[in-house]
Design a protein around this motif. Structure first.
Motif, short mmCIF file in Angstrom:
data_model
loop_
_atom_site.label_atom_id
_atom_site.label_comp_id
_atom_site.label_asym_id
_atom_site.label_seq_id
_atom_site.Cartn_x
_atom_site.Cartn_y
_atom_site.Cartn_z
N SER A 1 23.43 32.13 88.50
CA SER A 1 23.86 31.33 89.44
C SER A 1 24.74 32.12 90.52
N PHE A 2 24.92 31.71 91.52
CA PHE A 2 25.61 32.28 92.76
C PHE A 2 26.97 31.44 92.97
N SER B 1 32.48 31.06 80.45
CA SER B 1 31.28 30.13 80.35
C SER B 1 31.31 29.15 81.60
N VAL B 2 30.04 29.12 81.67
CA VAL B 2 29.42 28.17 82.89
C VAL B 2 28.71 26.88 81.93
N GLY B 3 29.41 25.74 82.08
CA GLY B 3 28.89 24.53 81.35
C GLY B 3 28.75 25.12 79.90
N SER B 4 27.73 24.99 79.36
CA SER B 4 27.50 25.24 78.01
C SER B 4 26.92 26.71 77.71
N ALA B 5 26.68 27.42 78.75
CA ALA B 5 26.25 28.83 78.81
C ALA B 5 27.46 29.87 78.79
N THR B 6 27.36 30.72 78.10
CA THR B 6 28.22 32.08 77.90
C THR B 6 27.52 33.00 79.11
N VAL B 7 28.44 33.52 79.98
CA VAL B 7 27.73 34.53 81.17
C VAL B 7 28.66 35.43 81.38
N ALA B 8 27.83 36.35 82.25
CA ALA B 8 28.80 37.59 82.62
C ALA B 8 29.40 37.31 84.00
N GLN B 9 30.43 37.57 84.45
CA GLN B 9 30.81 36.94 85.86
C GLN B 9 30.76 38.40 86.66
N PHE B 10 30.36 38.22 87.87
CA PHE B 10 30.34 39.48 88.75
C PHE B 10 31.01 38.95 90.03
N PHE B 11 32.23 39.73 90.57
CA PHE B 11 33.04 39.25 91.67
C PHE B 11 32.55 39.63 93.04
N LEU C 1 26.39 41.29 93.36
CA LEU C 1 26.32 39.77 92.96
C LEU C 1 27.75 39.24 93.12
N LYS C 2 27.73 38.08 93.38
CA LYS C 2 28.81 37.07 93.53
C LYS C 2 28.54 35.98 92.75
N GLY C 3 28.60 35.91 91.13
CA GLY C 3 28.40 34.71 90.58
C GLY C 3 28.22 35.23 89.21
N TYR C 4 27.29 34.63 88.37
CA TYR C 4 27.28 34.73 86.93
C TYR C 4 25.66 35.23 86.51
N MET C 5 25.54 35.79 85.37
CA MET C 5 24.48 36.36 84.75
C MET C 5 24.51 35.73 83.46
N ALA D 1 23.95 27.26 95.62
CA ALA D 1 25.24 27.90 94.89
C ALA D 1 25.39 26.79 93.80
N ASN D 2 25.98 27.54 92.56
CA ASN D 2 26.54 26.75 91.38
C ASN D 2 25.54 25.89 90.63
N ARG D 3 24.35 26.68 90.33
CA ARG D 3 23.04 26.21 89.51
C ARG D 3 22.49 27.41 89.07
N ILE D 4 22.18 27.20 87.64
CA ILE D 4 21.59 28.42 87.12
C ILE D 4 20.10 28.45 87.45
N TYR D 5 19.47 29.56 87.64
CA TYR D 5 18.01 29.80 88.03
C TYR D 5 17.55 30.57 87.18
N HIS D 6 16.03 30.46 86.61
CA HIS D 6 15.46 31.68 86.11
C HIS D 6 14.86 32.28 87.19
N MET D 7 14.85 33.70 87.53
CA MET D 7 14.00 34.47 88.55
C MET D 7 13.29 35.54 87.71
N ALA D 8 12.09 35.81 88.31
CA ALA D 8 11.13 36.87 87.81
C ALA D 8 10.44 37.62 88.63
N ALA D 9 9.98 38.88 88.62
CA ALA D 9 9.01 39.63 89.41
C ALA D 9 7.89 40.32 88.41
N THR D 10 6.81 40.09 88.64
CA THR D 10 5.62 40.59 87.78
C THR D 10 4.53 41.59 88.52
N ARG D 11 4.17 42.35 87.74
CA ARG D 11 2.87 43.29 88.43
C ARG D 11 2.06 43.11 87.27
N LYS D 12 0.70 42.87 87.69
CA LYS D 12 -0.36 42.90 86.69
C LYS D 12 -1.52 43.53 87.43
#
Length: 195
Positions: A38-39, A1-11, A148-152, A93-104
């Motif tokens: 986050s990274f 967990s990171v803060g209150s979020a449950t995440v997958a860690q990538f090393f 990735l070195k961080g959390y998803m 580093a160490n902050r959760i971000y929402h990231m997106a790519a779109t196509r229309k």
């Protein structure tokens, strides 16, 4: 967990998650690919989030490069690092971000925390004819490139819909992305995961 979020860690040591996915994943259809992550370390060149690549020069990847959000893609006969890439917004580093790519249609957009950071008009299909995997945590599965070195926290892919046209409040989980084609919340409830 990171803060209150449950995440997958990538090393960043060849950690990644992949699943079979018939090509093309994105092609020329409208789409939204998004995640919350986050990274730990932005000093190494690239932190890949999600990708559809099988041959090194074709496909696509959503990633952080040098602290900047990028959507790399090979459109038509162009290579993945051509002028078709989108780039913008800065992360720390160490902050959760929402990231997106779109196509229309032929309009590609890149979003960071609900804010548009880049847009390009590009005609043609993303060249991913040999893609057989949808991968989290690396930009090129067969050689584990740019791991990735961080959390998803979560990931969602929606085919046929560009979810965002204007700045928006990001979803807090994949469960909030109604109608996603493929989604995962790293919350311990993996039974609801769809690929």
């Amino acid at each position: 967990s990171v803060g209150s979020a449950t995440v997958a860690q990538f090393f960043n040591t060849a950690d990644c998650l992949s699943t079979p996915f018939a090509a093309p994943i994105l092609g020329s259809t409208d789409f939204t690919v998004e995640c919350a992550a986050s990274f730990d370390d932005l000093t190494h060149d690239t932190n890949a989030l999600v990708s559809g690549r099988a041959v090194n020069v074709y496909g696509w990847a959503l990633q952080i490069q040098g602290g900047t959000l990028n959507f790399r893609q090979a459109v038509g006969s162009d290579l993945i690092d051509s002028t078709d890439n989108l780039s913008g917004g800065s992360v720390v580093a160490n902050r959760i971000y929402h990231m997106a790519a779109t196509r229309k249609g032929n309009v590609f957009k890149l979003w960071l925390d609900g804010v548009l950071v880049d847009t390009k008009t590009i005609a043609g299909a993303i060249n991913e004819s040999s893609v057989t995997l949808l991968t989290l945590g690396t930009s090129f599965f067969s050689i584990r490139e740019a791991c990735l070195k961080g959390y998803m926290q979560w990931f969602a892919l929606t085919l046929g819909t560009a979810r965002y046209d204007a700045n928006f409040t990001p979803p807090m989980s994949a469960a909030q992305v109604a109608g996603a084609t493929s989604a995962i919340d790293f919350n311990g409830a993996l039974g609801s995961t769809t690929f």
